[in-house]
Scaffold this motif. Structure first.
Motif, PDB file in Angstrom:
ATOM      1  N   GLU A 268       0.834  -1.216   0.000  1.00  0.00           N
ATOM      2  CA  GLU A 268       0.000   0.000   0.000  1.00  0.00           C
ATOM      3  C   GLU A 268       0.859   1.252   0.000  1.00  0.00           C
ATOM      4  O   GLU A 268       0.608   2.198  -0.733  1.00  0.00           O
ATOM      5  CB  GLU A 268      -0.937  -0.013   1.217  1.00  0.00           C
ATOM      6  N   LEU A 269       1.880   1.254   0.822  1.00  0.00           N
ATOM      7  CA  LEU A 269       2.761   2.412   0.899  1.00  0.00           C
ATOM      8  C   LEU A 269       3.516   2.624  -0.409  1.00  0.00           C
ATOM      9  O   LEU A 269       3.715   3.768  -0.835  1.00  0.00           O
ATOM     10  CB  LEU A 269       3.734   2.254   2.064  1.00  0.00           C
ATOM     11  N   ALA A 270       3.902   1.534  -1.052  1.00  0.00           N
ATOM     12  CA  ALA A 270       4.576   1.653  -2.352  1.00  0.00           C
ATOM     13  C   ALA A 270       3.641   2.308  -3.370  1.00  0.00           C
ATOM     14  O   ALA A 270       4.069   3.124  -4.182  1.00  0.00           O
ATOM     15  CB  ALA A 270       5.021   0.284  -2.839  1.00  0.00           C
ATOM     16  N   GLN A 271       2.354   1.985  -3.297  1.00  0.00           N
ATOM     17  CA  GLN A 271       1.377   2.578  -4.203  1.00  0.00           C
ATOM     18  C   GLN A 271       1.171   4.063  -3.909  1.00  0.00           C
ATOM     19  O   GLN A 271       0.838   4.841  -4.791  1.00  0.00           O
ATOM     20  CB  GLN A 271       0.033   1.837  -4.121  1.00  0.00           C
ATOM     21  N   LEU A 272       1.342   4.440  -2.659  1.00  0.00           N
ATOM     22  CA  LEU A 272       1.138   5.827  -2.226  1.00  0.00           C
ATOM     23  C   LEU A 272       2.427   6.643  -2.200  1.00  0.00           C
ATOM     24  O   LEU A 272       2.434   7.772  -1.717  1.00  0.00           O
ATOM     25  CB  LEU A 272       0.515   5.847  -0.829  1.00  0.00           C
ATOM     26  N   GLU A 273       3.504   6.092  -2.713  1.00  0.00           N
ATOM     27  CA  GLU A 273       4.813   6.741  -2.605  1.00  0.00           C
ATOM     28  C   GLU A 273       4.812   8.191  -3.071  1.00  0.00           C
ATOM     29  O   GLU A 273       5.317   9.081  -2.378  1.00  0.00           O
ATOM     30  CB  GLU A 273       5.855   5.960  -3.391  1.00  0.00           C
TER      31      GLU A 273
END
Length: 73
Positions: free
Chosen positions: A63-68
Motif C-alpha cells: 500500500e505504501l509503495a502505491q502511495l509513494e
C-alpha cells in the motif's frame, strides 16, 4: 537555565542525515495521516537522504509503495 535544543542539534549534526530522524518521527503522523502512521514508520535515513520505512505487514508495504508519490509530497 537555557534550553539544550540548539546544542543537541549541533552535536547530532555530526551524525549526518540520521540526526534528523527524531524530527522526522515526530512529524510523521501529521505528514502521512493517522492510519498510515499506525502501520508504517520511518526507521532510518540513509546517507543519500532516502528514508527507510518499516511497515506492520507486507500488505502495508505494498500500500505504501502505491502511495509513494503522495507521501513524498
Amino acid at each position: 537555565m537555557e534550553p539544550l535544543g540548539p546544542e543537541v542539534r549541533r552535536e547530532l549534526s555530526r551524525f549526518g542525515p540520521q540526526a534528523g530522524l527524531g524530527e522526522l518521527v515526530a512529524a510523521w503522523p501529521a505528514a502521512v495521516g493517522a492510519q498510515i502512521a499506525a502501520n508504517a514508520w520511518p526507521a532510518r535515513i540513509r546517507r543519500d537522504g532516502i528514508v527507510v520505512v518499516h511497515t506492520s505487514s507486507a500488505a502495508w508495504a505494498f500500500e505504501l509503495a502505491q502511495l509513494e508519490a503522495t507521501v513524498r509530497e
